[in-house]
Motif scaffolding. Structure first.
Motif, short mmCIF file in Angstrom:
data_model
loop_
_atom_site.label_atom_id
_atom_site.label_comp_id
_atom_site.label_asym_id
_atom_site.label_seq_id
_atom_site.Cartn_x
_atom_site.Cartn_y
_atom_site.Cartn_z
N CYS A 56 12.30 -27.28 -0.04
CA CYS A 56 12.01 -28.56 0.61
C CYS A 56 11.62 -28.31 2.06
CB CYS A 56 13.24 -29.46 0.51
SG CYS A 56 13.04 -31.07 1.28
N THR A 57 12.22 -27.27 2.65
CA THR A 57 11.85 -26.87 4.01
C THR A 57 10.34 -26.62 4.08
OG1 THR A 57 14.03 -25.86 4.33
CG2 THR A 57 12.26 -25.10 5.78
N ASP A 153 12.10 -37.63 3.89
CA ASP A 153 12.88 -36.47 3.50
C ASP A 153 13.81 -36.95 2.39
OD1 ASP A 153 14.62 -34.40 3.07
OD2 ASP A 153 14.85 -33.86 5.18
N ALA A 155 15.04 -35.05 0.05
CA ALA A 155 15.63 -33.82 -0.51
C ALA A 155 16.77 -34.12 -1.47
CB ALA A 155 16.14 -32.92 0.62
N GLN A 156 17.56 -35.16 -1.16
CA GLN A 156 18.75 -35.47 -1.96
C GLN A 156 18.51 -36.65 -2.91
OE1 GLN A 156 21.83 -36.28 0.94
NE2 GLN A 156 21.38 -34.43 2.11
N SER A 177 14.17 -31.45 -2.75
CA SER A 177 14.67 -30.07 -2.74
C SER A 177 15.24 -29.72 -4.10
CB SER A 177 15.77 -29.91 -1.69
OG SER A 177 16.41 -28.65 -1.86
N LYS A 182 21.43 -29.19 -4.97
CA LYS A 182 20.86 -30.51 -5.22
C LYS A 182 20.99 -30.91 -6.70
CE LYS A 182 19.55 -31.18 -0.93
NZ LYS A 182 19.60 -29.96 -0.13
C1 LIG Z 1 18.70 -29.70 1.24
C2 LIG Z 1 17.97 -30.44 2.28
C3 LIG Z 1 16.82 -29.91 2.89
C4 LIG Z 1 16.33 -28.51 2.66
O1 LIG Z 1 16.06 -28.19 1.35
P1 LIG Z 1 15.68 -26.67 0.95
O2 LIG Z 1 15.09 -26.82 -0.41
O3 LIG Z 1 16.96 -25.90 0.95
O4 LIG Z 1 14.71 -26.17 1.93
C5 LIG Z 1 16.13 -30.71 3.79
N1 LIG Z 1 16.55 -31.94 4.11
C6 LIG Z 1 17.66 -32.47 3.56
C7 LIG Z 1 18.07 -33.85 3.93
C8 LIG Z 1 18.42 -31.73 2.65
O5 LIG Z 1 19.53 -32.26 2.13
#
Ligand SMILES: *Cc1c(COP(=O)(O)O)cnc(C)c1O
Length: 375
Positions: A56-57, A153, A155-156, A177, A182
């Motif tokens: 996700c980065t 973002d 990611a979650q 992510s 996750k």
């Molecule tokens: C986990 C997370 C990321 C990073 O995800 P990666 O896949 O480890 O790079 C970025 N933003 C949030 C809010 C996250 O919880």
């Protein structure tokens, strides 16, 4: 009974698909499984275009390039988030403007965003904490008024919705992510969702080291060459194969986690001293990514973590707010106060949560908490 904080989800077909990818004998990116994952996102969420990344980065870094962030630009985001949310934009020279969060969802307070906008502001980055959506109506309307990009973002937040729209598909760009912590994982992985169609062609190029290789593979150009800045943002087919098994089981994983979330909620909601934010009655608003609550004081939170640890149960606090971290002080600036962020960071506790967490395990965690509070 030892209860860890997280166990990476495994649904059954991961190894089978990895074996299939090995037999295909084409393990670099953008093979059959990557394509199947892209299609899944585009059809299931749905979204305009999905591009798998190695994290996700990486997807956030692509987003910062796509929004053409330049040195001196300002990007508005919460301080209560993971470092990558900020780092991606700092890498392009941006100044991060931190805005406080809401005490209920722990998401950026949409009513504080407008006052933080200046002529240098280029983008807003809402983070959907614990998989519960930000107020996207308000955020999208501010962005439209001031002509700003919105990068979610998420990611979650995969498989959570905001007013019927999948989180990650509302802003110009969205990111998930697939890190092993996750809901859906492939060890390390991510995806960039491109909702603003005008960014799609450049996204492919940036992801392929700044070349038009994707067009070449589709036969749209007869040779490929360096056309823009970029990097290597795509994952191997091994990761995509693992991920595809998780996507096929996305509904199951989601249901299972939400069930665990509800069991915790029903058992703990009445306890004096525990502050659990209520969910919207609409069942699509969350995905059971994190079960968290706030204690009355930081000392009580730390005592409870230790009490659980003595019983082999791992409860965890969460982010050290970015605005008070060494790099956050250097690359960011607080707009307004950080009262809610600081208080939440000091009192938030997360309980074990993973796919196939059993009723007995949840009961053991709940019993330990009852014991701590003398109930
Ligand atoms: C986990 C997370 C990321 C990073 O995800 P990666 O896949 O480890 O790079 C970025 N933003 C949030 C809010 C996250 O919880």
């Amino acid at each position: 009974m030892k209860i860890p904080f997280n166990k990476p989800s495994l649904t059954g077909k991961e190894l089978f698909y990895i074996a299939e990818a090995v037999i295909e004998n084409h393990l670099s990116g953008d093979g059959k499984f990557t394509e199947m994952c892209h299609q899944w996102f585009e059809e299931t969420l749905p979204c305009n275009k999905a591009l798998l990344t190695h994290s996700c980065t990486a997807a956030l870094e692509m987003a910062a390039i796509l929004c053409d962030i330049q040195p001196g630009d300002e990007v508005i985001m919460p301080s209560f988030t993971f470092v990558s949310t900020a780092n991606a934009f700092v890498l392009r020279g941006a100044k991060i403007i931190f805005v406080d969060i809401r005490p209920d969802t722990l998401n950026i307070d949409e009513n504080l965003i407008e006052a933080a906008i200046t002529h240098k502001t280029k983008a807003i980055v809402p983070v959907h904490y614990a998989g519960v959506g930000c107020n996207m109506d308000k955020i999208m309307s501010i962005a439209k008024q001031y002509n700003l990009f919105v990068i979610e973002d998420a990611a979650q937040a995969m498989m959570s919705y905001y007013k019927g729209k999948a989180l990650g598909t509302i802003g110009d760009l969205g990111t998930f992510s697939f890190h092993e912590t996750k809901n859906y994982n492939c060890g390390e992985g991510g995806v960039l969702l491109i909702n603003n169609e005008s960014l799609a062609e450049r996204a492919e190029i940036i992801r392929e080291k700044g070349t038009n290789r994707s067009k070449f593979f589709r036969g749209e150009v007869d040779k490929y060459t360096w056309v823009d800045i970029g990097s290597s943002f795509l994952p191997s087919e091994l990761n995509a194969a693992y991920l595809y098994a998780q996507l096929e089981n996305a509904e199951n994983i989601n249901k299972n986690r939400k069930q665990s979330w509800k069991q915790y909620y029903e058992a703990l909601k009445g306890i004096d001293g525990i502050d659990i934010a209520e969910l919207s009655p609409d069942d699509s608003y969350y995905n059971g990514h994190i079960f968290h609550f706030k204690t009355k004081s930081p000392a009580e939170r730390n005592d409870l973590i230790q009490f659980l640890r003595n019983k082999d149960i791992t409860g965890l606090f969460h982010y050290i707010p970015l605005h008070s971290s060494p790099a956050g002080i250097k690359y960011g600036k607080v707009h307004g106060t950080m009262t809610v962020t600081d208080k939440v960071a000091d009192t938030l506790l997360r309980l074990p949560m993973y796919y196939e967490l059993t009723e007995q395990e949840i009961q053991a965690v709940v019993s330990a908490i009852f014991e701590f509070y003398g109930i």
